[in-house]
Design a protein around this motif. Structure first.
Motif, PDB file in Angstrom:
ATOM      1  N   VAL A 239       0.838  -1.207   0.000  1.00  0.00           N
ATOM      2  CA  VAL A 239       0.000   0.000   0.000  1.00  0.00           C
ATOM      3  C   VAL A 239       0.870   1.252   0.000  1.00  0.00           C
ATOM      4  O   VAL A 239       0.560   2.251  -0.668  1.00  0.00           O
ATOM      5  CB  VAL A 239      -0.954  -0.033   1.212  1.00  0.00           C
ATOM      6  N   LEU A 240       1.971   1.224   0.755  1.00  0.00           N
ATOM      7  CA  LEU A 240       2.895   2.363   0.759  1.00  0.00           C
ATOM      8  C   LEU A 240       3.454   2.613  -0.632  1.00  0.00           C
ATOM      9  O   LEU A 240       3.512   3.772  -1.093  1.00  0.00           O
ATOM     10  CB  LEU A 240       4.024   2.099   1.751  1.00  0.00           C
ATOM     11  N   GLU A 241       3.859   1.552  -1.335  1.00  0.00           N
ATOM     12  CA  GLU A 241       4.394   1.719  -2.684  1.00  0.00           C
ATOM     13  C   GLU A 241       3.308   2.193  -3.656  1.00  0.00           C
ATOM     14  O   GLU A 241       3.599   2.955  -4.590  1.00  0.00           O
ATOM     15  CB  GLU A 241       5.005   0.400  -3.170  1.00  0.00           C
ATOM     16  N   LEU A 242       2.079   1.764  -3.452  1.00  0.00           N
ATOM     17  CA  LEU A 242       0.991   2.248  -4.295  1.00  0.00           C
ATOM     18  C   LEU A 242       0.802   3.751  -4.137  1.00  0.00           C
ATOM     19  O   LEU A 242       0.581   4.483  -5.113  1.00  0.00           O
ATOM     20  CB  LEU A 242      -0.304   1.521  -3.948  1.00  0.00           C
ATOM     21  N   LYS A 243       0.884   4.230  -2.910  1.00  0.00           N
ATOM     22  CA  LYS A 243       0.736   5.670  -2.674  1.00  0.00           C
ATOM     23  C   LYS A 243       1.881   6.458  -3.297  1.00  0.00           C
ATOM     24  O   LYS A 243       1.697   7.623  -3.674  1.00  0.00           O
ATOM     25  CB  LYS A 243       0.669   5.953  -1.167  1.00  0.00           C
TER      26      LYS A 243
END
Length: 613
Positions: A239-243
């Motif tokens: 999720v962090l990389e998606l953001k």
């Protein structure tokens, strides 16, 4: 008295030997095990040990009884003063007195008496489980101070267990005490020697929310090293990389999560959302189906699937998926809220009002449901009814910024500009650095623009972009202001600046000053479910690619595969599972709000009474 007496004859020798031996390897009753002296006997006069001064005949007659009683842990027999004196003078041997003195010196024989010598008596492990459950209840009732004290005691007694550190960090984060939470996580990682993946993962989420992306990546990596089967670490890292726009990295992390941890509804759900963003809707539906198969009780998976059908305007399928969501989690506030918003967008006002009221009765402390109901009543009822609901929502949570923003928007629409400015100022006084604050500044700037105060509007737009530079609507609103003022060159420069600095996904294209656009912009999950963060250009391309035939096929597929034979009766479901009467929701809401206000007043009075005591 001597412990052993020299024998005078063969008969005496046999008898004396039998009476003084503490255990015998050749005894027929105990062929293999030595006879042990109970610990408790060392705390009292040694009645179980046979002394050589007793009568031989009695000893022979009661030999079997004494041997059995040696293995019984019992209370000592009450003696008279005379008997005690005789025992002290006659029966106590040198060995007995030395053992008694030793027992008095060692605290392990008499816990709770004397000096413990710095030894901490650790309670049973079940006390930790009970304490953590009590902390959960205290946190739910916003009694954070008591929860913190209890967790500090847990850390004192069980410093090697990671659960108290995780719980304490969450309690501190709920109070916005980020530095203290960070210190707790660091202390917990040291106490557990870096082997607790839950502490690393919670610390990584904290750093991610604070904007420390590099630190968050390191902590997520540490969590996966501590336990590669910790699915929350893989998912949180993805999720962090998606953001950050790293879609390929996010896919790799989610793939590793499935590889090491097996199927998980959250991983499948995130992969499905990625497929939906790439316009691969059939693959997205397949992944959503896998998520619901992994956990049919996962309300988040059903809601995310409903989001996809809402985007494709498959209203029938979306409604069936909402029914599945509330059946999976009848008390989930997000399910009732989003379903109510969906029905309001479809023009089914009565159904939306019923759903929002049910959600509020199930979650009486949630201000978001009252806020949405207030906006609904403003559009279809009167402003006075809306004001009452806004006021009650602000009393439930005075620090919930979207309530003050929505209330200010309503007062602006009613022409009460001074009241609107006061409410906007109240929202900013809570926290001027959040995303909600950026929306508040943008809305305030639109207000000043409409009344002709252009310099104030420009300052407010600039302040909003300082907080959130990805807001498409704020940039375009500012450009439109300059264009209306005849500054076409400046307007073009503002548009160019937006396209130069924007990231892959444009944030919140929804903040137009309409009713459904300010339902609750502070909740990320609600924004995602309502498609608040989609690029407007991408949204236009998606709508142009879909035809009516495809929509009909999708509706039939979803209804047949996931919600076949629904026959859902909302009134009966609410009555059976939530014990609510849908025909009398207004009176129940009034009772719930009155009881909450009374409880709040009683707490204030009790706190004030404690101060004066």
């Amino acid at each position: 008295m001597l412990l052993f007496q020299p024998p005078s004859s063969s008969t005496t020798t046999t008898t004396t030997t039998t009476s003084t031996t503490l255990f015998s390897l050749n005894s027929p009753k105990y062929p293999s095990k030595p006879r042990l002296i109970p610990i408790k006997s060392l705390q009292s006069p040694p009645y179980d040990v046979v002394s050589p001064g007793r009568d031989n005949n009695n000893n022979n007659n009661n030999n079997n009884n004494n041997n059995l009683e040696d293995f019984l842990v019992r209370r000592p027999v009450i003696q008279t003063d005379k008997e005690k004196k005789d025992d002290d003078e006659v029966e106590k041997s040198v060995l007995d007195r030395s053992l008694e003195n030793l027992a008095k010196k060692l605290p392990m024989f008499e816990p709770g008496k004397g000096d413990t010598g710095g030894v901490i008596e650790t309670p049973l492990k079940i006390n930790l489980d009970l304490a953590l459950f009590k902390v959960k209840l205290l946190t739910r009732n916003f009694e954070f101070r008591r929860a913190q004290d209890l967790l500090q005691q847990c850390i004192y007694y069980w410093p090697e267990d990671g659960r108290p550190y995780v719980a304490l960090g969450k309690v501190l984060r709920k109070q916005n005490r980020v530095e203290e939470a960070r210190a707790v996580y660091e202390k917990g990682s040291q106490a557990t020697q870096g082997e607790n993946a839950f502490i690393w993962q919670c610390w990584a989420v904290l750093e991610s929310e604070a904007g420390n992306v590099r630190k968050a990546r390191e902590l997520f990596d540490a969590a996966t090293v501590a336990d590669k089967r910790h699915i929350a670490a893989w998912h949180g890292w993805a999720v962090l990389e998606l953001k950050q726009g790293n879609l390929q990295k996010a896919r790799n992390l989610l793939g590793k999560g499935i590889k090491y941890c097996g199927g998980n509804e959250y991983v499948y759900q995130t992969l499905a959302l990625l497929e939906a963003k790439a316009n691969r809707y059939e693959q997205a539906r397949y992944l959503f189906k896998q998520a619901t198969r992994c956990n049919p009780r996962s309300c988040a998976s059903w809601l995310a699937w409903a989001q996809l059908e809402m985007q494709q305007e498959n209203n029938r399928a979306a409604r069936c998926l909402f029914e599945k969501a509330v059946q999976a989690s009848p008390k989930n506030r997000f399910a009732w809220h989003v379903w109510g918003v969906f029905e309001a967008n479809r023009g089914r006002t009565d159904e939306a009002r019923k759903l929002l009221k049910i959600g509020h009765l199930v979650n009486p402390r949630d201000p978001v449901l009252l806020q949405s109901l207030a906006l609904l009543e403003y559009k279809y009822s009167t402003p006075n009814v809306s004001r009452v609901l806004f006021r009650r929502a602000s009393e439930l949570d005075p620090r919930h910024q979207p309530v003050w923003i929505a209330w200010g928007w309503m007062e602006w629409k009613e022409g009460n500009l001074s009241t609107a400015r006061e409410l906007y100022q109240k929202a900013l006084s809570i926290d001027a650095t959040t995303e909600s604050a950026a929306r508040c500044l943008q809305a305030w700037g639109v207000l000043e623009q409409r009344v002709g105060n252009m310099s104030a509007a420009r300052r407010l737009f600039r302040s909003s972009l300082n907080i959130n530079s990805q807001s498409y609507v704020t940039w375009m609103t500012w450009a439109k202001l300059e264009e209306d003022q005849g500054n076409s060159v400046r307007a073009e420069e503002i548009r160019d600046l937006y396209f130069q600095q924007r990231t892959e996904v444009v944030d919140d294209a929804s903040w137009v000053m309409g009713l459904m656009d300010i339902l609750d912009p502070a909740l990320d999950s609600i924004k995602k479910l309502l498609n608040f963060e989609q690029d407007p250009f991408q949204k236009a391309r998606n709508s142009s690619q879909n035809t009516e035939e495809t929509k009909d096929d999708e509706v039939s597929t979803v209804v047949e595969d996931a919600t076949s034979g629904s026959g859902f009766d909302l009134d009966a479901f609410v009555k059976d599972n939530l014990l609510l009467d849908t025909s009398n929701l207004d009176d129940q809401m009034e009772t719930s709000l009155t009881s909450f206000v009374r409880t709040k007043d009683q707490k204030k009075m009790s706190k004030s009474g404690q101060r004066f005591q």
